[in-house]
Write a protein that holds these residues in place. Structure first.
Motif, PDB file in Angstrom:
ATOM      1  N   THR A 183     -17.228 -27.609  34.239  1.00  0.00           N
ATOM      2  CA  THR A 183     -16.989 -28.922  34.835  1.00  0.00           C
ATOM      3  C   THR A 183     -17.941 -29.983  34.301  1.00  0.00           C
ATOM      4  O   THR A 183     -19.093 -29.711  33.973  1.00  0.00           O
ATOM      5  N   PHE A 184     -17.408 -31.198  34.243  1.00  0.00           N
ATOM      6  CA  PHE A 184     -18.217 -32.366  33.907  1.00  0.00           C
ATOM      7  C   PHE A 184     -17.701 -33.562  34.693  1.00  0.00           C
ATOM      8  O   PHE A 184     -16.573 -33.549  35.209  1.00  0.00           O
ATOM      9  N   ASP A 185     -18.522 -34.585  34.803  1.00  0.00           N
ATOM     10  CA  ASP A 185     -18.211 -35.724  35.672  1.00  0.00           C
ATOM     11  C   ASP A 185     -17.030 -36.526  35.151  1.00  0.00           C
ATOM     12  O   ASP A 185     -16.905 -36.776  33.946  1.00  0.00           O
ATOM     13  N   VAL A 186     -16.171 -36.965  36.073  1.00  0.00           N
ATOM     14  CA  VAL A 186     -15.010 -37.769  35.710  1.00  0.00           C
ATOM     15  C   VAL A 186     -15.353 -39.261  35.623  1.00  0.00           C
ATOM     16  O   VAL A 186     -14.619 -40.033  34.995  1.00  0.00           O
ATOM     17  N   ALA A 187     -16.480 -39.646  36.211  1.00  0.00           N
ATOM     18  CA  ALA A 187     -16.853 -41.071  36.247  1.00  0.00           C
ATOM     19  C   ALA A 187     -16.945 -41.657  34.846  1.00  0.00           C
ATOM     20  O   ALA A 187     -17.494 -41.050  33.925  1.00  0.00           O
ATOM     21  N   GLY A 188     -16.363 -42.844  34.678  1.00  0.00           N
ATOM     22  CA  GLY A 188     -16.430 -43.558  33.418  1.00  0.00           C
ATOM     23  C   GLY A 188     -15.348 -43.206  32.418  1.00  0.00           C
ATOM     24  O   GLY A 188     -15.295 -43.792  31.325  1.00  0.00           O
ATOM     25  N   LEU A 189     -14.462 -42.279  32.771  1.00  0.00           N
ATOM     26  CA  LEU A 189     -13.387 -41.878  31.865  1.00  0.00           C
ATOM     27  C   LEU A 189     -12.089 -42.593  32.237  1.00  0.00           C
ATOM     28  O   LEU A 189     -11.674 -42.587  33.398  1.00  0.00           O
ATOM     29  N   SER A 190     -11.441 -43.195  31.254  1.00  0.00           N
ATOM     30  CA  SER A 190     -10.170 -43.887  31.462  1.00  0.00           C
ATOM     31  C   SER A 190      -9.018 -42.883  31.406  1.00  0.00           C
ATOM     32  O   SER A 190      -9.198 -41.723  31.006  1.00  0.00           O
ATOM     33  N   ILE A 191      -7.833 -43.343  31.772  1.00  0.00           N
ATOM     34  CA  ILE A 191      -6.644 -42.493  31.675  1.00  0.00           C
ATOM     35  C   ILE A 191      -6.426 -42.057  30.235  1.00  0.00           C
ATOM     36  O   ILE A 191      -6.101 -40.895  29.955  1.00  0.00           O
ATOM     37  N   ALA A 192      -6.626 -42.970  29.300  1.00  0.00           N
ATOM     38  CA  ALA A 192      -6.471 -42.632  27.877  1.00  0.00           C
ATOM     39  C   ALA A 192      -7.494 -41.574  27.463  1.00  0.00           C
ATOM     40  O   ALA A 192      -7.174 -40.642  26.708  1.00  0.00           O
ATOM     41  N   ASP A 193      -8.735 -41.712  27.952  1.00  0.00           N
ATOM     42  CA  ASP A 193      -9.767 -40.714  27.656  1.00  0.00           C
ATOM     43  C   ASP A 193      -9.354 -39.338  28.172  1.00  0.00           C
ATOM     44  O   ASP A 193      -9.482 -38.324  27.473  1.00  0.00           O
ATOM     45  N   LEU A 194      -8.867 -39.306  29.397  1.00  0.00           N
ATOM     46  CA  LEU A 194      -8.486 -38.037  30.018  1.00  0.00           C
ATOM     47  C   LEU A 194      -7.336 -37.374  29.274  1.00  0.00           C
ATOM     48  O   LEU A 194      -7.319 -36.148  29.102  1.00  0.00           O
ATOM     49  N   LYS A 195      -6.397 -38.172  28.803  1.00  0.00           N
ATOM     50  CA  LYS A 195      -5.290 -37.624  28.018  1.00  0.00           C
ATOM     51  C   LYS A 195      -5.793 -37.035  26.708  1.00  0.00           C
ATOM     52  O   LYS A 195      -5.355 -35.963  26.279  1.00  0.00           O
ATOM     53  N   GLN A 196      -6.712 -37.740  26.047  1.00  0.00           N
ATOM     54  CA  GLN A 196      -7.272 -37.236  24.796  1.00  0.00           C
ATOM     55  C   GLN A 196      -8.054 -35.950  25.018  1.00  0.00           C
ATOM     56  O   GLN A 196      -7.945 -34.995  24.232  1.00  0.00           O
ATOM     57  N   ILE A 197      -8.829 -35.900  26.100  1.00  0.00           N
ATOM     58  CA  ILE A 197      -9.587 -34.695  26.417  1.00  0.00           C
ATOM     59  C   ILE A 197      -8.644 -33.520  26.660  1.00  0.00           C
ATOM     60  O   ILE A 197      -8.887 -32.399  26.188  1.00  0.00           O
ATOM     61  N   ALA A 198      -7.563 -33.763  27.395  1.00  0.00           N
ATOM     62  CA  ALA A 198      -6.579 -32.706  27.657  1.00  0.00           C
ATOM     63  C   ALA A 198      -5.994 -32.180  26.351  1.00  0.00           C
ATOM     64  O   ALA A 198      -5.815 -30.959  26.165  1.00  0.00           O
ATOM     65  N   GLU A 199      -5.690 -33.085  25.416  1.00  0.00           N
ATOM     66  CA  GLU A 199      -5.125 -32.685  24.127  1.00  0.00           C
ATOM     67  C   GLU A 199      -6.124 -31.870  23.317  1.00  0.00           C
ATOM     68  O   GLU A 199      -5.755 -30.860  22.700  1.00  0.00           O
ATOM     69  N   GLU A 200      -7.385 -32.278  23.335  1.00  0.00           N
ATOM     70  CA  GLU A 200      -8.399 -31.547  22.576  1.00  0.00           C
ATOM     71  C   GLU A 200      -8.632 -30.156  23.167  1.00  0.00           C
ATOM     72  O   GLU A 200      -8.829 -29.182  22.431  1.00  0.00           O
ATOM     73  N   CYS A 201      -8.601 -30.046  24.492  1.00  0.00           N
ATOM     74  CA  CYS A 201      -8.736 -28.732  25.123  1.00  0.00           C
ATOM     75  C   CYS A 201      -7.570 -27.821  24.744  1.00  0.00           C
ATOM     76  O   CYS A 201      -7.761 -26.639  24.425  1.00  0.00           O
ATOM     77  N   GLN A 202      -6.375 -28.386  24.769  1.00  0.00           N
ATOM     78  CA  GLN A 202      -5.187 -27.607  24.428  1.00  0.00           C
ATOM     79  C   GLN A 202      -5.250 -27.117  22.988  1.00  0.00           C
ATOM     80  O   GLN A 202      -4.873 -25.972  22.684  1.00  0.00           O
ATOM     81  N   THR A 222      -7.843 -30.096  33.679  1.00  0.00           N
ATOM     82  CA  THR A 222      -7.386 -30.876  34.825  1.00  0.00           C
ATOM     83  C   THR A 222      -8.564 -31.673  35.353  1.00  0.00           C
ATOM     84  O   THR A 222      -9.696 -31.489  34.916  1.00  0.00           O
ATOM     85  N   TYR A 223      -8.278 -32.571  36.287  1.00  0.00           N
ATOM     86  CA  TYR A 223      -9.351 -33.383  36.852  1.00  0.00           C
ATOM     87  C   TYR A 223      -8.992 -33.803  38.266  1.00  0.00           C
ATOM     88  O   TYR A 223      -7.832 -33.790  38.681  1.00  0.00           O
ATOM     89  N   SER A 224     -10.024 -34.176  38.994  1.00  0.00           N
ATOM     90  CA  SER A 224      -9.865 -34.658  40.362  1.00  0.00           C
ATOM     91  C   SER A 224     -10.579 -35.992  40.480  1.00  0.00           C
ATOM     92  O   SER A 224     -10.996 -36.576  39.483  1.00  0.00           O
TER      93      SER A 224
END
Length: 255
Positions: free
Chosen positions: A133-152, A159-161
């Protein structure tokens, strides 16, 4: 999402078990209130079981399991289950080598930091078995999508909350973990008799109507609605713990 005022009495009568997220669903501003504890305590009086299904760490959930009148607790978004406070937890995902698994998760995290150097490991990460886990603060929707793609791309899920981001095994999610728990510990309760409730994208699998037909989101789920493939069947008027208490009132006879 239909307002909770439209909650059907036939749905309420079916419910034998509530599977609830915790942070932002039962809590209010990060605190467990007296009202929420009272709502939790009401469910056993009408024969309804309660399981917590959270993204929090196994260690954190084990402590919580000892203090609340619940029938079990799933931690790490479907990774670990605590049924008996005196027994070791059940692992809901296959991890042949826990040490190697943790090393692999850390490697993925370090790769993410190449693209996002500001990522901050969560304080509870050291107490986890199945995810990172790492903090979600400061991440945009675009950032989260890119992170999901890199993990895949590296063979992992993401996932995130409202609190954290989670790097995890691809098939690990709350719904899969809950289904395993139901089959093992609650074989007399069908998916149609389970009500799921949550507030964040990591609860999305619990909202899949093909798995759990009766689902509820507390009002603070609304900002995430456009990001979700599956949305809750109902939504409460109130947010966070007040929304949870609102739902419980609909489960107490007379319907």
């Amino acid at each position: 999402m239909s307002p909770i005022a439209n909650f059907k009495s036939e749905d309420a009568k079916k419910v034998k078990l509530v599977a609830t997220d915790f942070d932002g669903t039962v809590t209010e501003k990060g605190q467990l209130t007296v009202a929420a504890i009272e709502a939790i305590s009401q469910l056993p009086t009408v024969g309804i079981k309660l399981i917590i299904v959270t993204g929090r760490s196994a260690g954190w959930v084990n402590g919580l399991r000892n203090y609340l009148p619940v029938d079990g607790s799933i931690a790490e978004n479907g990774g670990v289950y605590y049924h008996d406070p005196e027994a070791s937890p059940d692992f809901l995902v296959s991890i042949p080598s826990r040490n190697q698994h943790r090393q692999n998760l850390e490697s993925v995290f370090q790769q993410l930091k190449v693209s996002f150097p500001h990522l901050q490991e969560s304080p509870d990460n050291a107490f986890r078995f199945t995810d990172w886990t790492f903090d979600v603060a400061g991440l945009s929707i675009a950032d989260l999508k890119q992170i999901a793609e890199e993990c895949q791309q590296q063979g992992y899920g993401f996932t995130y909350s409202s609190v954290q981001c989670h790097i995890k095994p691809q098939l690990q999610d709350k719904a899969s973990g809950l289904q395993t728990v139901l089959k093992t510990y609650f074989p007399d309760i069908s998916n149609e008799e389970v009500l799921t409730i949550g507030d964040s994208p990591n609860d999305e699998s619990l909202f899949n109507p093909e798995i759990f037909p009766i689902s509820v989101g507390v009002a603070n789920i609304k900002p995430y609605q456009q990001q979700l493939t599956h949305i809750p069947k109902y939504v409460t008027e109130a947010s966070e713990g007040k929304g949870f208490s609102e739902l419980v009132n609909y489960l107490i006879p007379p319907f």
